[in-house]
Design an enzyme around this catalytic site. Structure first.
Site, mmCIF file in Angstrom:
data_model
loop_
_atom_site.group_PDB
_atom_site.id
_atom_site.type_symbol
_atom_site.label_atom_id
_atom_site.label_comp_id
_atom_site.label_asym_id
_atom_site.label_seq_id
_atom_site.Cartn_x
_atom_site.Cartn_y
_atom_site.Cartn_z
ATOM 1 N N LEU A 370 0.830 -1.206 0.000
ATOM 2 C CA LEU A 370 0.000 0.000 0.000
ATOM 3 C C LEU A 370 0.862 1.252 0.000
ATOM 4 O O LEU A 370 0.437 2.313 -0.450
ATOM 5 C CB LEU A 370 -0.917 0.010 1.230
ATOM 6 C CG LEU A 370 -1.919 -1.138 1.358
ATOM 7 C CD1 LEU A 370 -2.685 -1.027 2.668
ATOM 8 C CD2 LEU A 370 -2.887 -1.124 0.178
ATOM 9 N N GLY A 371 2.075 1.128 0.530
ATOM 10 C CA GLY A 371 2.982 2.272 0.602
ATOM 11 C C GLY A 371 4.306 1.825 1.180
ATOM 12 O O GLY A 371 4.466 0.695 1.643
ATOM 13 N N GLY A 373 8.345 3.514 2.905
ATOM 14 C CA GLY A 373 9.113 4.657 3.389
ATOM 15 C C GLY A 373 10.419 4.173 3.974
ATOM 16 O O GLY A 373 10.818 3.017 3.777
ATOM 17 N N ASN A 374 11.102 5.060 4.718
ATOM 18 C CA ASN A 374 12.383 4.694 5.313
ATOM 19 C C ASN A 374 12.243 3.537 6.301
ATOM 20 O O ASN A 374 13.152 2.747 6.500
ATOM 21 C CB ASN A 374 12.995 5.905 6.033
ATOM 22 C CG ASN A 374 13.353 7.022 5.052
ATOM 23 O OD1 ASN A 374 13.687 6.753 3.900
ATOM 24 N ND2 ASN A 374 13.283 8.265 5.507
ATOM 25 N N PHE A 375 11.074 3.454 6.927
ATOM 26 C CA PHE A 375 10.832 2.431 7.948
ATOM 27 C C PHE A 375 10.648 1.053 7.338
ATOM 28 O O PHE A 375 10.902 0.030 7.975
ATOM 29 C CB PHE A 375 9.577 2.784 8.751
ATOM 30 C CG PHE A 375 8.339 2.824 7.904
ATOM 31 C CD1 PHE A 375 7.598 1.672 7.665
ATOM 32 C CD2 PHE A 375 7.935 4.006 7.301
ATOM 33 C CE1 PHE A 375 6.475 1.707 6.853
ATOM 34 C CE2 PHE A 375 6.808 4.041 6.496
ATOM 35 C CZ PHE A 375 6.076 2.894 6.272
ATOM 36 N N GLY A 376 10.129 1.003 6.095
ATOM 37 C CA GLY A 376 9.783 -0.268 5.480
ATOM 38 C C GLY A 376 8.567 -0.128 4.587
ATOM 39 O O GLY A 376 8.469 0.835 3.818
ATOM 40 N N THR A 377 7.617 -1.061 4.717
ATOM 41 C CA THR A 377 6.449 -1.062 3.837
ATOM 42 C C THR A 377 5.155 -1.184 4.645
ATOM 43 O O THR A 377 5.164 -1.579 5.812
ATOM 44 C CB THR A 377 6.515 -2.244 2.847
ATOM 45 O OG1 THR A 377 6.531 -3.468 3.591
ATOM 46 C CG2 THR A 377 7.742 -2.157 1.965
ATOM 47 N N LYS A 395 2.152 -2.180 9.114
ATOM 48 C CA LYS A 395 3.430 -1.499 8.880
ATOM 49 C C LYS A 395 4.540 -2.498 9.218
ATOM 50 O O LYS A 395 4.663 -2.950 10.363
ATOM 51 C CB LYS A 395 3.550 -0.259 9.754
ATOM 52 C CG LYS A 395 4.831 0.527 9.529
ATOM 53 C CD LYS A 395 4.947 1.735 10.461
ATOM 54 C CE LYS A 395 4.135 2.903 9.974
ATOM 55 N NZ LYS A 395 4.453 4.158 10.733
ATOM 56 N N ASP A 487 3.580 15.628 13.642
ATOM 57 C CA ASP A 487 3.706 15.343 12.203
ATOM 58 C C ASP A 487 2.334 15.401 11.542
ATOM 59 O O ASP A 487 2.002 14.578 10.691
ATOM 60 C CB ASP A 487 4.350 13.969 11.989
ATOM 61 C CG ASP A 487 4.900 13.793 10.567
ATOM 62 O OD1 ASP A 487 4.920 14.796 9.811
ATOM 63 O OD2 ASP A 487 5.307 12.670 10.221
#
Length: 628
Positions: A370-371, A373-377, A395, A487
């Site tokens: 679904l998306g 980022g730096n953290f993972g998927t 996440k 954020d």
């Protein structure tokens, strides 16, 4: 529904035409003397009564679909007050200019109609019975969906009235009217197969039948008579004025044992329902009724599909006829209809796991991302709870280097989320330690607000106002819980439906101690500077007031349909711009009141900046005004 005029001294509320004329006579009937009253025919409408040549002239002011007001065939205006001011300078169809308002006498308040008197209790009972909500979940539902609930109650109130008998034949209606007392004016209303209605009225021992037509716009009328938005308004009108009927309506005809007609459409009457039609208004008789349930909260399923049996009334769609509930057409849900309005652990049979750790065997993941980022998927998944399979967003931590800091960040986010429970915040289901660390959360199918608006420019202002109001409700909750988000941005607001938003991404969030009102960061990190208040950038200080600044930027993003704020500018340039007292301009087409709220959120001095209690209330009032 009269909220937009209650502050006007010349607004008299829901008085009759005759009462308005009496007031104008008291005022001397000078040319241009006028007053404003609530329409008894149209929901949200008004009537203007003007004296000219010793006579009273009456003009209907209808509320348009876009929330503006207009006299039939005339220019549209943002409010009843603006309309009156305009006609003090321009005739534009009136017999004379409006010159002198006739103000209410001292101590006289605007008269409320029967529905206005009861709608708060009706809405509360409706929400309780339809969605089985209590406590804060009930209050949040009423606040966020009040305009839609008002319309729903107003347009379906006749179904709970003693005089409405559903689908029965003409012969059956005559038999029912002739049972018991033969009081002149005894009446009932029945539904006809073609979507219209019929009035049965007793006069000198005979039952007279009057057709009630429904035109293409949904207006109801007896042929040759006035138009009405609802059946209960029509009945209220003909209860005090015959206006073409042989006599006024007097006594409602009771249903026989609550079993006549179409019982799947009409609720059963309580046995204690009064048999007399005493003073107090037509609507007063629905206080003790139980409401029919148009639908229940969406049941979870692996496919995430909404069963047809759970389809409910959608106040966002245009009316498709009185029997629309019997059709199988899909309708969009209210937030309370979705499976994520309440916590999955609100059901006492669903026991929250200790330390929120989940069994990996009960979690199924889809391959598609679904998306990322730096953290993972983030992937879509399904978690088998005790009673249902729940659609979830997962996440998944990408930690190939086995960096303990990344795991700590994920666990810190989980620690914040497990303390939060609000309909407008993405809830955590739990965490899972398996092939990777996984944070399991509620699913919001439509994704980030900014991307959705970029791809759906057809979304109307009032829909955007609805969504940002929901965000303000979620942030007000965070403020009350002493949490700072840090954020808040449109990318971190996820949509469950086009009319239901949830705040997400608590990776930077901090809980404040009871004796703290701000959090001070030790160093400057990878911060979303364009969303940050000056005190965050200059002094590393974060509070609910700095979240308010970010909320102003989020509003700007929403009303600019997902555009990036301060486009093309560097962080240092943004800081310099703010220090000079400059702010982003109003997005094209954004309502003036909404831009004014943005600039209020961007108040430089944190002490003078409003908190979310004030922001939410201001948004709520404007939202109610434009949607009603």
């Amino acid at each position: 529904m009269a909220d937009s005029a209650n502050h006007l001294p010349f607004f008299f509320g829901q008085i009759t035409r005759e009462e308005a004329e009496d007031y104008l006579v008291q005022g001397g009937m000078s040319d241009g003397l006028y007053l404003l009253r609530q329409s008894r025919n149209y929901l949200g409408g008004f009537a203007l009564s003007v004296a000219y040549d010793r006579k009273a002239h009456h003009y209907t002011i209808e509320r348009e679909l876009n929330g503006t007001y207009a006299i039939s065939g005339g220019r549209t205006h943002g409010s009843p007050a603006e309309l009156c001011h305009y006609h003090s300078q321009e005739l534009d169809g009136l017999v004379c200019l409006l010159k002198n308002p006739f103000n209410r006498p001292p101590g006289v308040q605007p008269k409320t109609g029967p529905f206005e008197d009861l709608k708060e209790n009706l809405i509360r009972e409706y929400v309780k019975q339809t969605w089985n909500l209590q406590g804060q979940a009930l209050e949040q539902a009423i606040i966020s969906q009040k305009p839609q609930l008002e319309k729903l109650i107003a347009t379906t109130a006749h179904e709970k009235m003693p005089w409405f008998h559903g689908k029965i034949s003409r012969d059956e209606s005559e038999q029912i009217v002739l049972i018991g007392s033969k009081t002149n004016g005894k009446f009932l209303i029945r539904a006809r197969d073609n979507g219209s209605y019929a009035l049965g009225l007793l006069h000198e021992g005979k039952v007279l039948h009057y057709r009630i037509d429904k035109d293409k716009t949904g207006k109801l009328s007896i042929p040759g008579g006035k138009n009405f938005d609802t059946l209960w308004q029509l009945v209220e009108h003909y209860s005090y004025k015959s206006d073409g009927l042989l006599r006024v309506l007097t006594v409602p005809c009771q249903k026989i044992g609550g079993q006549t007609g179409n019982d799947s459409f009409r609720p059963q009457l309580p046995s204690a329902h009064p048999a007399t039609w005493s003073a107090g208004g037509i609507i007063s008789r629905i206080k003790s009724y139980s409401f029919p349930k148009p639908g229940h909260r969406k049941a979870s399923s692996p496919q995430g599909n909404r069963p047809e049996s759970l389809v409910s009334y959608n106040p966002y769609e245009s009316d498709r006829g009185p029997w629309a509930n019997e059709r199988e057409a899909q309708r969009e849900a209210l937030p309370m209809d979705t499976e994520v309005y309440e916590s999955p652990y609100a059901d006492p049979e669903e026991i929250r796991p200790k330390e929120v750790y989940l069994d990996r065997k009960l979690l199924t993941l889809e391959d598609k991302e679904l998306g990322s980022g730096n953290f993972g998927t983030v992937k879509k998944g399904y978690y088998q709870m005790k009673k249902v399979v729940k659609t979830v967003a997962v996440k998944i931590l990408k930690n190939e280097a086995n960096d303990p800091a990344l795991k700590d960040e994920l666990l810190a986010e989980a620690n914040v989320m497990q303390q939060l429970d609000n309909p407008y915040i993405v809830r955590m289901i739990g965490i899972c330690e398996a092939e990777s660390w996984m944070l399991v959360m509620e699913m919001a199918e439509l994704g980030p607000l900014n991307k959705y608006l970029q791809q759906n420019r057809h979304v109307k202002d009032k829909n955007i106002i609805e969504l940002v109001h929901q965000v303000s409700m979620g942030m007000k909750y965070l403020e009350e819980c002493n949490f700072v988000h840090r954020d808040l941005a449109a990318r971190n607001v996820l949509l469950v439906t086009q009319h239901y938003a949830k705040i997400s991404d608590f990776g930077l969030s901090k809980a404040l101690r009871a004796d703290e009102n701000y959090y001070k960061a030790q160093t400057h990190g990878k911060w979303p500077v364009k969303w940050y208040a000056p005190e965050c950038i200059n002094y590393y200080k974060f509070s609910s007031k700095s979240d308010v600044w970010s909320f102003g930027v989020l509003m700007w993003e929403a009303f600019s349909y997902g555009q990036k704020p301060y486009r093309g500018m560097k962080g240092s340039e943004v800081s310099a711009m703010l220090e000079k007292g400059e702010r982003m301009g109003c997005p094209p087409g954004c309502p003036r009141e909404m831009y004014e709220l943005m600039t209020l959120c961007w108040t430089y001095d944190v002490e003078n900046r409003p908190g979310f209690v004030a922001v939410e209330l201001r948004l709520r009032n404007y939202y109610y005004d434009v949607v009603n």
